[in-house]
Design a protein around this motif. Structure first.
Motif, PDB file in Angstrom:
ATOM      1  N   CYS A 120       0.799  -1.235   0.000  1.00 21.05           N
ATOM      2  CA  CYS A 120       0.000   0.000   0.000  1.00 21.05           C
ATOM      3  C   CYS A 120       0.827   1.279   0.000  1.00 21.05           C
ATOM      4  N   TRP A 121       2.147   1.192   0.223  1.00 24.85           N
ATOM      5  CA  TRP A 121       2.879   2.411   0.552  1.00 24.85           C
ATOM      6  C   TRP A 121       4.164   2.599  -0.244  1.00 24.85           C
ATOM      7  N   GLU A 122       4.443   3.862  -0.552  1.00 24.87           N
ATOM      8  CA  GLU A 122       5.741   4.284  -1.075  1.00 24.87           C
ATOM      9  C   GLU A 122       6.224   5.470  -0.249  1.00 24.87           C
ATOM     10  N   LEU A 123       7.521   5.501  -0.005  1.00 23.61           N
ATOM     11  CA  LEU A 123       8.140   6.668   0.619  1.00 23.61           C
ATOM     12  C   LEU A 123       8.771   7.500  -0.488  1.00 23.61           C
ATOM     13  N   ARG A 124       8.293   8.729  -0.646  1.00 21.65           N
ATOM     14  CA  ARG A 124       8.832   9.645  -1.659  1.00 21.65           C
ATOM     15  C   ARG A 124       9.710  10.684  -0.963  1.00 21.65           C
ATOM     16  N   ALA A 125      10.780  11.075  -1.626  1.00 22.41           N
ATOM     17  CA  ALA A 125      11.734  11.975  -0.978  1.00 22.41           C
ATOM     18  C   ALA A 125      12.391  12.894  -1.999  1.00 22.41           C
ATOM     19  N   ARG A 128      17.980  14.845  -1.294  1.00 25.42           N
ATOM     20  CA  ARG A 128      18.830  14.694  -0.106  1.00 25.42           C
ATOM     21  C   ARG A 128      18.639  13.321   0.548  1.00 25.42           C
ATOM     22  N   VAL A 129      17.624  12.593   0.111  1.00 30.16           N
ATOM     23  CA  VAL A 129      17.286  11.314   0.740  1.00 30.16           C
ATOM     24  C   VAL A 129      17.271  10.219  -0.322  1.00 30.16           C
ATOM     25  N   ASN A 130      18.174   9.257  -0.194  1.00 27.99           N
ATOM     26  CA  ASN A 130      18.239   8.143  -1.134  1.00 27.99           C
ATOM     27  C   ASN A 130      18.009   6.789  -0.474  1.00 27.99           C
ATOM     28  N   SER A 131      17.832   6.798   0.830  1.00 28.33           N
ATOM     29  CA  SER A 131      17.537   5.571   1.568  1.00 28.33           C
ATOM     30  C   SER A 131      16.821   5.959   2.853  1.00 28.33           C
ATOM     31  N   ILE A 132      16.253   4.993   3.511  1.00 30.04           N
ATOM     32  CA  ILE A 132      15.583   5.278   4.785  1.00 30.04           C
ATOM     33  C   ILE A 132      16.589   5.791   5.804  1.00 30.04           C
ATOM     34  N   ALA A 133      17.801   5.282   5.762  1.00 28.46           N
ATOM     35  CA  ALA A 133      18.833   5.753   6.703  1.00 28.46           C
ATOM     36  C   ALA A 133      19.144   7.229   6.512  1.00 28.46           C
ATOM     37  N   GLY A 187       8.732  22.484  -0.055  1.00 28.97           N
ATOM     38  CA  GLY A 187       9.999  22.361   0.651  1.00 28.97           C
ATOM     39  C   GLY A 187       9.881  22.329   2.156  1.00 28.97           C
ATOM     40  N   LYS A 188       8.673  22.092   2.674  1.00 35.97           N
ATOM     41  CA  LYS A 188       8.487  22.051   4.125  1.00 35.97           C
ATOM     42  C   LYS A 188       8.874  20.700   4.718  1.00 35.97           C
ATOM     43  N   VAL A 189       8.934  19.663   3.898  1.00 36.86           N
ATOM     44  CA  VAL A 189       9.370  18.349   4.362  1.00 36.86           C
ATOM     45  C   VAL A 189      10.311  17.753   3.317  1.00 36.86           C
ATOM     46  N   ASP A 190      11.132  16.804   3.765  1.00 39.76           N
ATOM     47  CA  ASP A 190      12.087  16.134   2.874  1.00 39.76           C
ATOM     48  C   ASP A 190      11.554  14.820   2.332  1.00 39.76           C
ATOM     49  N   ALA A 191      10.566  14.253   3.012  1.00 40.35           N
ATOM     50  CA  ALA A 191      10.020  12.964   2.589  1.00 40.35           C
ATOM     51  C   ALA A 191       8.604  12.825   3.132  1.00 40.35           C
ATOM     52  N   PHE A 192       7.799  12.013   2.455  1.00 38.86           N
ATOM     53  CA  PHE A 192       6.454  11.724   2.945  1.00 38.86           C
ATOM     54  C   PHE A 192       6.021  10.367   2.415  1.00 38.86           C
ATOM     55  N   LEU A 193       5.139   9.738   3.146  1.00 42.18           N
ATOM     56  CA  LEU A 193       4.617   8.423   2.781  1.00 42.18           C
ATOM     57  C   LEU A 193       3.304   8.613   2.037  1.00 42.18           C
ATOM     58  N   VAL A 202       1.680  11.641  -8.300  1.00 39.69           N
ATOM     59  CA  VAL A 202       3.071  12.015  -8.005  1.00 39.69           C
ATOM     60  C   VAL A 202       3.995  11.665  -9.162  1.00 39.69           C
ATOM     61  N   ARG A 203       3.680  10.597  -9.869  1.00 39.28           N
ATOM     62  CA  ARG A 203       4.530  10.224 -11.000  1.00 39.28           C
ATOM     63  C   ARG A 203       4.308  11.157 -12.181  1.00 39.28           C
ATOM     64  N   ASN A 204       3.056  11.509 -12.424  1.00 38.83           N
ATOM     65  CA  ASN A 204       2.762  12.434 -13.521  1.00 38.83           C
ATOM     66  C   ASN A 204       3.388  13.810 -13.277  1.00 38.83           C
ATOM     67  N   LYS A 205       3.346  14.237 -12.018  1.00 41.50           N
ATOM     68  CA  LYS A 205       3.906  15.539 -11.666  1.00 41.50           C
ATOM     69  C   LYS A 205       5.399  15.479 -11.348  1.00 41.50           C
ATOM     70  N   LYS A 206       5.937  14.247 -11.336  1.00 39.44           N
ATOM     71  CA  LYS A 206       7.352  14.031 -11.021  1.00 39.44           C
ATOM     72  C   LYS A 206       7.718  14.648  -9.673  1.00 39.44           C
ATOM     73  N   VAL A 207       6.901  14.293  -8.678  1.00 38.35           N
ATOM     74  CA  VAL A 207       7.104  14.800  -7.324  1.00 38.35           C
ATOM     75  C   VAL A 207       8.044  13.860  -6.573  1.00 38.35           C
ATOM     76  N   GLY A 208       9.288  14.251  -6.403  1.00 35.39           N
ATOM     77  CA  GLY A 208      10.247  13.445  -5.673  1.00 35.39           C
ATOM     78  C   GLY A 208      10.575  12.136  -6.372  1.00 35.39           C
ATOM     79  N   HIS A 209      11.210  11.244  -5.633  1.00 34.17           N
ATOM     80  CA  HIS A 209      11.538   9.923  -6.163  1.00 34.17           C
ATOM     81  C   HIS A 209      11.246   8.886  -5.092  1.00 34.17           C
ATOM     82  N   THR A 210      11.075   7.646  -5.518  1.00 36.19           N
ATOM     83  CA  THR A 210      10.726   6.567  -4.599  1.00 36.19           C
ATOM     84  C   THR A 210      11.966   6.059  -3.874  1.00 36.19           C
ATOM     85  N   VAL A 211      11.921   6.106  -2.558  1.00 31.64           N
ATOM     86  CA  VAL A 211      12.993   5.587  -1.719  1.00 31.64           C
ATOM     87  C   VAL A 211      12.675   4.168  -1.254  1.00 31.64           C
TER      88      VAL A 211
END
Length: 339
Positions: A120-125, A128-133, A187-193, A202-211
């Motif tokens: 059900c979930w993707e983390l988009r970031a 600056r964020v390429n992994s959960i770490a 730019g208020k957050v670096d990542a969101f689920l 998000v894919r059509n608008k190219k909002v962030g990338h999937t982490v």
């Protein structure tokens, strides 16, 4: 004589666009009549796209003798549907394993009955964020603290060795009446689920990338994302009715797998969800085909261990399984629906 519903008839009725989902019954095995004809199932007004199989089960239940099937929007002050079943407002709840497990830990009289689907979930970031770490020291957007997406994020963060209480900054979007996506764009957050209902946007608008994606990233992808739980008093008092509820939901899951376009059209035409495109995208991006393959008890054990490690529960996984699960209906229906 008692019946179960013919799955092909169910599919044909939906595909033909009939007014009701009325399956052609066939004699299958001797089963008593349900002890009650009433059941209350949850619904989120305007949302809960991953609940499509729950929404499609209603007409199967009515055709099988459960004449009083109610879809209930629980108290809207709650951010999570686990509160509805805890308050006695619904009889069954679709939710992530951590929420069911925490209910068991808290003494809520609930039994986890089956797994439904995964993914059900993707983390988009941002860049600056390429992994959960990489979330350490970053701002993570959530709808609310302590609801199922935020709890799930805490488990992900703890799993990679970070402290979810100190190593990330939680930004609650609902406080400003803003969407998580807009907070991210601004730019208020670096990542969101995000859930599957947002994938196309998000894919059509190219909002962030999937982490991270719990459809494909192990070990999370190997366990159920959504599971079904029932109120213990309903399950114990009405075992035949409980089995019919579970059977109808799993037959609906099968329909979602075999004919996602008709399933998506059905939930929209019947007023459960507003968008056909989003309903279809959800079915195409979730693992509804995995319900036979995955082990429901293993899913509970995995998430209970993660919750214990994160300090959210004190019970061991085995204590949770003994106290708050009953998978015999699930295993029986798996055998029944092989044909």
């Amino acid at each position: 004589m008692p019946i179960i519903q013919n799955r092909r008839g169910f599919m044909a009725g939906l595909a033909a666009g009939t007014v009701g989902i009325v399956a052609t019954p066939r004699l299958a095995f001797a089963e008593p009549e349900p002890e009650t004809t009433s059941v209350r199932l949850g619904r989120w007004v305007g949302g809960a796209y991953c609940w499509e199989s729950l929404y499609l089960a209603g007409e199967l239940l009515r055709a099988g003798g459960m004449t009083d099937v109610q879809y209930v929007q629980g108290n809207q002050k709650y951010f999570d549907s686990s509160e509805w079943i805890a308050a006695g407002e619904t009889d069954f709840d679709f939710n992530m394993p951590p929420m069911h497990i925490r209910s068991v830990e808290a003494g809520v009289p609930v039994k986890i009955l089956a797994g439904v689907h995964s993914g059900c979930w993707e983390l988009r970031a941002n860049d600056r964020v390429n992994s959960i770490a990489d979330l350490k020291g970053k701002r993570v957007g959530v709808w609310a603290m302590n609801d199922h997406p935020q709890v799930f994020l805490q488990l992900l963060i703890n799993y990679v060795g970070l402290d979810p209480n100190h190593d990330v900054e939680w930004v609650v979007g609902v406080q400003e009446n803003r969407s998580l996506m807009q907070n991210f764009i601004d730019g208020k957050v670096d990542a969101f689920l995000l859930d599957t209902s947002q994938y196309s946007e998000v894919r059509n608008k190219k909002v962030g990338h999937t982490v991270f994606s719990n459809l494909i990233d192990r070990p999370w992808s190997q366990y159920f994302c959504c599971m079904l739980a029932g109120r213990t008093d309903y399950v114990d008092k009405y075992p035949v009715a409980t089995k019919r509820v579970l059977r109808a939901i799993l037959q609906a899951v099968e329909f979602c797998v075999s004919n996602p376009k008709s399933a998506a059209r059905a939930v929209v035409d019947r007023g459960f969800l507003p968008s056909y495109d989003v309903a279809l995208t959800t079915l195409q991006n979730t693992g509804h085909d995995r319900w036979r393959e995955y082990d429901a008890e293993d899913s509970v054990r995995f998430y209970a261990l993660r919750l214990l490690e994160t300090g959210m529960i004190k019970s061991s996984p085995q204590e949770i399984i003994v106290k708050g699960t009953d998978f015999h209906f699930f295993e029986e229906i798996k055998r029944e629906l092989k044909t």
